[in-house]
Design an enzyme around this catalytic site. Structure first.
Site, short mmCIF file in Angstrom:
data_model
loop_
_atom_site.label_atom_id
_atom_site.label_comp_id
_atom_site.label_asym_id
_atom_site.label_seq_id
_atom_site.Cartn_x
_atom_site.Cartn_y
_atom_site.Cartn_z
N ALA A 74 32.35 -65.80 37.61
CA ALA A 74 32.63 -66.85 36.63
C ALA A 74 33.17 -68.09 37.32
O ALA A 74 33.72 -68.00 38.42
CB ALA A 74 33.67 -66.37 35.62
N TYR A 140 37.40 -72.77 29.46
CA TYR A 140 37.43 -71.59 30.34
C TYR A 140 37.92 -70.37 29.56
O TYR A 140 37.25 -69.34 29.50
CB TYR A 140 38.31 -71.86 31.56
CG TYR A 140 38.67 -70.61 32.32
CD1 TYR A 140 37.68 -69.87 32.95
CD2 TYR A 140 39.99 -70.14 32.36
CE1 TYR A 140 37.99 -68.69 33.62
CE2 TYR A 140 40.31 -68.97 33.02
CZ TYR A 140 39.31 -68.25 33.65
OH TYR A 140 39.63 -67.09 34.29
#
Ligand code: UDP
Length: 329
Positions: A74, A140
């Protein structure tokens, strides 16, 4: 166990790979090396590729008999996610969807997923419990929370059992001194303080001294990266033993202010560190402290490196011996 570690060449991923190897598991790594480092891998079979590419996923699952997956792949910079949310939703969410598709196709039933305290946003109360409200204040955290929800539905539909681990502030480095944190650009507190210690930076800027905390600077729960790794393996074993899907916080349950972290680093390194007060950083909650009681109770997790001194000592060992990180790029 034969474990696929996605994002295994990253900071936490590489410590996971080390921990699996130390515990005699077989490791396959899939990493696009955009932020990861090939030389952070102490072993395992590396496939270089992107999770959004079904072909490479098919290849990995066909060429290896994978028992379980741990997913770290990620982007994780909060500030960047606010500037470019679609980059985060595309990379983080879409890549996990493709991974879950491949797992379903190849009948792999267990996944441990790297989540974050950023799923909570501004906390309702301290310490934070898993049952507290989730209200991310940046894309995020939103991307990670969205994946947790996707995992829940994939469990119901396909029987893929998951554990989502919400980390607080990951830090420190492997005690062997050979792997550690190497981000470019570096934004995290401890490595930046250590850059000052190493003479690579003149001073550390303390982002805000007017928070409602004992000394006015932000308080965080710092947790050693090798302790995070051990929790992932415990979570995998629990799933393999028939455990249901769960979400756990991972922290030490103890908060340190930015000023305290700087003071402890002064003590550990014996170097006077120049610090200056700067304005608040956007989106920073005043205090983030985990309750990890659930992980301790249900996973049998026992953090080994839970003193801030040890965390900083291990980080310093890595930074001192690798002043330019992995020196690959
Ligand atoms: N911080 C700081 N100066 C820096 C970097 C970070 O004062 O140069 C503070 C930041 O505002 C936060 C804490 O240190 O309160 C931890 O920040 P970090 O980026 O390491 O982790 P985060 O809490 O954002 O996950």
């Amino acid at each position: 166990m034969n474990v696929l570690v996605c994002g295994g060449a990253g900071y936490i991923g590489s410590h996971m790979v080390a921990h699996l190897i130390e515990n005699n598991h077989q490791v396959v790594v899939l990493d696009n090396l955009k932020t990861g480092h090939k030389s952070s891998l102490l072993g395992g079979k590396l496939y270089i590729g992107d999770l959004r590419d079904s072909k490479i996923l098919d290849k990995v699952f066909t060429e290896n008999k994978i028992d379980a997956v741990i997913d770290f792949a990620a982007y994780s910079l909060v500030g960047e996610s606010v500037e470019n949310p679609l980059k985060y939703f595309d990379n983080n969410i879409y890549s996990t969807i493709k991974l879950l598709e491949a797992m379903n196709k190849h009948n792999v039933k267990y996944i441990v997923f790297s989540s974050t305290a950023a799923t909570y946003g501004e906390p309702e109360s301290t310490p934070i419990q898993e049952s507290d409200r989730t209200f991310p204040t940046n894309p995020y955290g939103e991307s990670k929370l969205a994946i947790e929800k996707i995992l829940k539905w994939c469990d119901k539909a396909y029987g893929i059992k998951y554990t989502a681990l919400r980390y607080f502030n990951a830090c420190g480095a492997h005690i062997n001194g050979n792997i550690g944190e190497d981000h470019n650009p570096e934004t995290h507190l401890i490595p930046i303080i250590l850059q000052v210690v190493a003479g690579k930076r003149e001073k550390i800027m303390i982002f805000g001294n007017d928070y409602n905390t004992p000394d006015g600077s932000c308080v965080r729960d710092y947790v050693h990266v090798s302790d995070l790794a051990s929790a992932h393996l415990l979570a995998l074993k629990r799933l393999q033993n028939g455990g249901e899907s769960r979400i756990y916080n991972l922290g030490n349950g103890k908060g340190f202010s930015v000023k305290e972290v700087i003071d402890v680093t002064r003590k550990v390194t014996g170097i006077n560190i120049k610090a200056e007060i700067a304005g608040r950083r956007a989106g920073d909650p005043a205090i983030l402290i985990a309750s990890s009681e659930k992980a301790i109770k249900e996973l049998g997790w026992q953090p080994k490196f839970n003193s801030l001194e040890t965390i900083i000592e291990t980080a310093w060992k890595w930074h001192k011996n690798h002043p330019n990180g992995y020196e690959e790029k």
